[in-house]
Structures are given as structure tokens and as C-alpha cells.
Design a protein around this motif. Structure first.
Motif, short mmCIF file in Angstrom:
data_model
loop_
_atom_site.label_atom_id
_atom_site.label_comp_id
_atom_site.label_asym_id
_atom_site.label_seq_id
_atom_site.Cartn_x
_atom_site.Cartn_y
_atom_site.Cartn_z
N ILE A 289 -33.71 36.20 -3.98
CA ILE A 289 -34.81 36.61 -3.11
C ILE A 289 -35.85 37.30 -3.98
N ASN A 290 -37.04 36.72 -4.06
CA ASN A 290 -38.14 37.25 -4.86
C ASN A 290 -38.79 38.40 -4.09
N MET A 291 -38.70 39.61 -4.66
CA MET A 291 -39.27 40.78 -3.99
C MET A 291 -40.77 40.88 -4.31
N LYS A 292 -41.14 41.53 -5.41
CA LYS A 292 -42.52 41.67 -5.84
C LYS A 292 -42.56 41.84 -7.34
N ARG A 293 -43.64 41.40 -7.96
CA ARG A 293 -43.88 41.60 -9.39
C ARG A 293 -42.72 41.15 -10.27
N GLY A 294 -42.09 40.04 -9.92
CA GLY A 294 -41.02 39.49 -10.74
C GLY A 294 -39.65 40.08 -10.47
N PHE A 295 -39.54 41.10 -9.61
CA PHE A 295 -38.24 41.66 -9.27
C PHE A 295 -37.58 40.81 -8.20
N GLY A 296 -36.26 40.65 -8.30
CA GLY A 296 -35.56 39.87 -7.31
C GLY A 296 -34.14 40.36 -7.10
N LEU A 297 -33.58 40.00 -5.97
CA LEU A 297 -32.19 40.29 -5.66
C LEU A 297 -31.40 39.00 -5.73
N ASN A 298 -30.22 39.06 -6.29
CA ASN A 298 -29.33 37.92 -6.42
C ASN A 298 -28.08 38.17 -5.58
N PHE A 299 -27.72 37.21 -4.76
CA PHE A 299 -26.55 37.32 -3.90
C PHE A 299 -25.61 36.15 -4.17
N SER A 300 -24.34 36.44 -4.41
CA SER A 300 -23.36 35.37 -4.55
C SER A 300 -22.11 35.75 -3.76
N ILE A 301 -21.40 34.74 -3.32
CA ILE A 301 -20.18 34.98 -2.54
C ILE A 301 -19.00 34.25 -3.18
N GLY A 302 -18.89 34.38 -4.50
CA GLY A 302 -17.76 33.80 -5.21
C GLY A 302 -18.13 32.55 -5.96
N GLY A 303 -17.12 31.82 -6.37
CA GLY A 303 -17.33 30.61 -7.14
C GLY A 303 -16.02 30.09 -7.71
N LEU A 304 -16.13 29.39 -8.82
CA LEU A 304 -14.99 28.79 -9.49
C LEU A 304 -14.91 29.42 -10.88
#
Length: 176
Positions: free
Chosen positions: A127-142
Motif C-alpha cells: 500500500i503506497n502511503m505518501k512520498r515513497g513510503f509504503g506498508l507491506n502485508f503478507s500472510i505467509g508463504g512457502l
């Protein structure tokens, strides 16, 4: 270990010589505390990541992790990881993107001086917030990892924890 540092240095050099784009800094911080009866354990992990986004969809970079665990009766354990990752992102809008990170590298643990390799595939939402800052969300993987200790048998783990874990990270893109 010297070979691994040389590979990491060459990767960073290759990243800095790639075509102009943006530089990505990000990572996760985690803490867990558990108490069962008189037994208590604390876990802390810091996982930074740096990469170069050489096209709208592709990023390559280096990643690492430092983890400390302190469990009553078992003592303190330190774990380290260093490796490389590649990310393929698909923008859904100016605010949202989905991406998958594929990472692999070297790991070590203070328990019996164990060393080994790891590999992981993690789908996530940006999720792109502002000025290049973003939040990353993951719910697992391999994921896969192995460790060889001096006096212990080889440990190998393979896991599919999609939907079982939840991670939130922060990242910043810098235009070059």
C-alpha cells in the motif's frame, strides 16, 4: 563466510550499476513473548531489506535477519541470515500493488554452531502511503531451510504457512 560477503558485495555493485530507477529500503521487526506456568520465552527479530527497482515490476536486492530467542531452561539462541531476493510486482492502482518475493541465502544459529541455507517465496500486498513510503502485508508463504550443527543431525524444514502467519512491514522508495 568470506565467499558469502564477496557475493553480497558483487550483488550490491551490480544493483548500483543497473539502469536508473528507485532504491528500496524496507523490513520487518517482530517480538513474541510467551509464558506457560513458570516457563517464559522471548523472541525478537529484525529483518532489513535493500534493493534496486530496475523496472516497473522487477526489484533485486539483499536481505538479512537477526533473531534472538531467550527461553527459560534452554538459554539464549542467536540466528543470522543473509541472502538475495528478487521481487515481481503487479500494480493494481496508484495506491495498491501485489508482489511476490523469492529469497535465498545463508543462515547460521548459535545452537551447536549450525550453518545452512534457506529459501522462501512470499506473496504480499503493498500500500503506497505518501512520498515513497509504503506498508507491506503478507500472510505467509512457502519456505525451506536446513541447518548442520557440529554435534547434531542435519535439520531440514519445509513449510507452507499461507494464511497461518501475518506480517506487516514498512518500506521506502528513493528516486535516483
Amino acid at each position: 563466510m568470506k565467499k558469502l560477503l564477496l557475493v553480497a558485495a558483487l550483488l550490491v555493485a551490480a544493483i548500483t550499476n543497473a539502469q536508473k530507477g528507485s532504491f528500496l529500503l524496507g523490513g520487518n521487526v517482530g517480538f513474541q513473548s510467551e509464558k506457560i506456568g513458570d516457563s517464559k520465552s522471548n523472541n525478537f527479530e529484525f529483518s532489513p531489506k535493500a534493493g534496486y527497482q530496475f523496472s516497473e515490476r522487477w526489484t533485486i536486492g539483499v536481505e538479512g535477519s537477526i533473531a534472538n530467542a531467550d527461553a527459560a531452561g534452554f538459554g539464549k539462541t542467536e540466528k543470522y541470515k543473509i541472502g538475495a531476493f528478487t521481487r515481481y510486482a503487479v500494480p493494481l492502482s496508484e495506491i495498491f500493488s501485489v508482489y511476490a518475493d523469492l529469497g535465498a541465502g545463508y543462515q547460521s544459529s548459535s545452537v551447536n554452531d549450525a550453518k545452512g541455507m534457506y529459501a522462501k517465496l512470499t506473496p504480499a500486498l503493498f500500500i503506497n502511503m505518501k512520498r515513497g513510503f509504503g506498508l507491506n502485508f503478507s500472510i505467509g508463504g512457502l519456505n525451506y531451510d536446513n541447518l548442520d550443527g557440529k554435534n547434531d543431525p542435519r535439520q531440514e524444514r519445509m513449510g507452507f504457512d499461507f494464511g497461518k502467519t501475518f506480517n506487516i512491514g514498512i518500506s521506502k522508495n528513493f528516486e535516483l
